[in-house]
Design a protein around this motif. Structure first.
Motif, mmCIF file in Angstrom:
data_model
loop_
_atom_site.group_PDB
_atom_site.id
_atom_site.type_symbol
_atom_site.label_atom_id
_atom_site.label_comp_id
_atom_site.label_asym_id
_atom_site.label_seq_id
_atom_site.Cartn_x
_atom_site.Cartn_y
_atom_site.Cartn_z
ATOM 1 N N ASN A 1 0.809 -1.218 0.000
ATOM 2 C CA ASN A 1 0.000 0.000 0.000
ATOM 3 C C ASN A 1 0.843 1.269 0.000
ATOM 4 O O ASN A 1 0.469 2.273 -0.602
ATOM 5 C CB ASN A 1 -0.937 0.004 1.207
ATOM 6 C CG ASN A 1 -2.379 -0.224 0.794
ATOM 7 O OD1 ASN A 1 -2.752 0.045 -0.342
ATOM 8 N ND2 ASN A 1 -3.187 -0.740 1.703
ATOM 9 N N ASP B 1 -4.579 -5.630 -2.184
ATOM 10 C CA ASP B 1 -4.438 -4.182 -2.400
ATOM 11 C C ASP B 1 -3.967 -3.874 -3.812
ATOM 12 O O ASP B 1 -4.439 -2.919 -4.446
ATOM 13 C CB ASP B 1 -3.468 -3.585 -1.376
ATOM 14 C CG ASP B 1 -4.022 -3.634 0.033
ATOM 15 O OD1 ASP B 1 -5.259 -3.569 0.178
ATOM 16 O OD2 ASP B 1 -3.228 -3.743 0.986
ATOM 17 N N TRP C 1 -6.040 -1.828 -6.706
ATOM 18 C CA TRP C 1 -5.436 -0.665 -7.368
ATOM 19 C C TRP C 1 -5.441 -0.841 -8.884
ATOM 20 O O TRP C 1 -5.740 0.100 -9.627
ATOM 21 C CB TRP C 1 -4.022 -0.462 -6.847
ATOM 22 C CG TRP C 1 -3.250 0.601 -7.569
ATOM 23 C CD1 TRP C 1 -3.446 1.945 -7.513
ATOM 24 C CD2 TRP C 1 -2.151 0.400 -8.469
ATOM 25 N NE1 TRP C 1 -2.539 2.603 -8.314
ATOM 26 C CE2 TRP C 1 -1.725 1.670 -8.909
ATOM 27 C CE3 TRP C 1 -1.472 -0.723 -8.929
ATOM 28 C CZ2 TRP C 1 -0.664 1.836 -9.795
ATOM 29 C CZ3 TRP C 1 -0.418 -0.562 -9.803
ATOM 30 C CH2 TRP C 1 -0.029 0.716 -10.231
ATOM 31 N N PRO D 1 -7.342 -7.748 4.476
ATOM 32 C CA PRO D 1 -6.019 -7.684 3.861
ATOM 33 C C PRO D 1 -4.936 -7.908 4.907
ATOM 34 O O PRO D 1 -5.045 -7.428 6.040
ATOM 35 C CB PRO D 1 -5.957 -6.264 3.278
ATOM 36 C CG PRO D 1 -7.377 -5.836 3.162
ATOM 37 C CD PRO D 1 -8.107 -6.500 4.279
#
Length: 270
Positions: free
Chosen positions: A122, A152, A156, A195
């Motif tokens: 992240n 993640d 994205w 996550p």
């Protein structure tokens, strides 16, 4: 060389960069190619120091491909405000967590293809989002590990328009996910409830452990303070007992050392 704008040192077995390689007052150099020229770790460190010094603030294109790089020195690119193209392809990069892209407000193209990246965390994704000019990121041919940590990155990819050819990105492991497109991964495939960021969990655990140990230490010191008189008396009793014991040993030693006392003790009941 005040008019030098492009320099290609690719394919050379460079050993180091002097801090004065490009002058002391700043260089007009705009393009620097070092493809296959940084095989020695020492030259990578000297290059990082040179870039961080601010001498190449006009640099707009930097090519570091084909160098077998595993990790990049922290803060290596922070003093390159004019950089527009950065090529890190065909290396062996396993992670970017220590790499800072902050300050690269002009960066337009980032090539990370043909490396050994298993996941992008992240913190790295947030940096990509924060770069206003970054519109071309190449991530092909990396060894993506499709476990809970990949969520993640997948999220994205689905929302971002920065990645070129993102439809072709596939899982390299585990076996059950081999060849599956990252864009087609969903939560049921990974069987994750939340996550997972293992380093963050470890950091939280260490903080909690430190707090617990500090509380235990404080309670122990408080108990010692409240019982200081009893502990002092106990220490005096131990000292007296040890002294009496040592006097007994000393008396026996004197008897054994004196033949007259030895004969006396052997011939009597005393």
């Amino acid at each position: 060389l005040p008019s030098l704008r492009q320099l290609d040192l690719s394919g050379n077995a460079l050993a180091s960069f002097s801090p004065q390689t490009f002058g002391e007052g700043g260089s007009p150099l705009e393009e620097l190619a070092l493809r296959g020229a940084l095989r020695d770790h020492g030259v990578l460190l000297s290059l990082a120091a040179l870039l961080q010094s601010g001498t190449l603030r006009n640099l707009s294109r930097l090519e570091l491909a084909d160098n077998g790089l595993l990790l990049l020195p922290a803060g290596m690119f922070t003093a390159l405000p004019a950089l527009r193209q950065l090529d890190l392809s065909n290396n062996s990069l396993v992670g970017l967590r220590n790499v800072s892209f902050q300050g690269l407000g002009q960066l337009q193209s980032l090539n990370l293809s043909d490396n050994s990246l298993g996941v992008l965390w992240n913190s790295t994704l947030a940096q990509f989002r924060s770069l206003p000019a970054l519109r071309h990121i190449v991530l092909g041919h990396n060894t993506w590990v499709c476990d809970c940590a990949i969520e993640d990155l997948v999220a994205w990819l689905k929302e971002s328009d920065q990645v070129e050819g993102k439809e072709t990105l596939t899982c390299a492991s585990p076996d059950k996910m081999l060849g599956k497109a990252l864009l087609k991964i969903n939560g049921s495939d990974l069987n994750c409830s939340v996550p997972i960021d293992l380093p963050s969990q470890l950091q939280t655990s260490y903080v909690f452990l430190g707090i617990v140990l500090a509380l235990i230490g404080a309670i122990f010191l408080l108990v010692l303070y409240l019982n200081r008189k009893g502990i002092k008396k106990w220490m005096h009793n131990i000292r007296d007992a040890c002294r009496d014991h040592m006097e007994g040993y000393h008396y026996r030693y004197e008897i054994n050392a004196d033949p007259r006392l030895t004969n006396l003790s052997s011939n009597s009941d005393v």
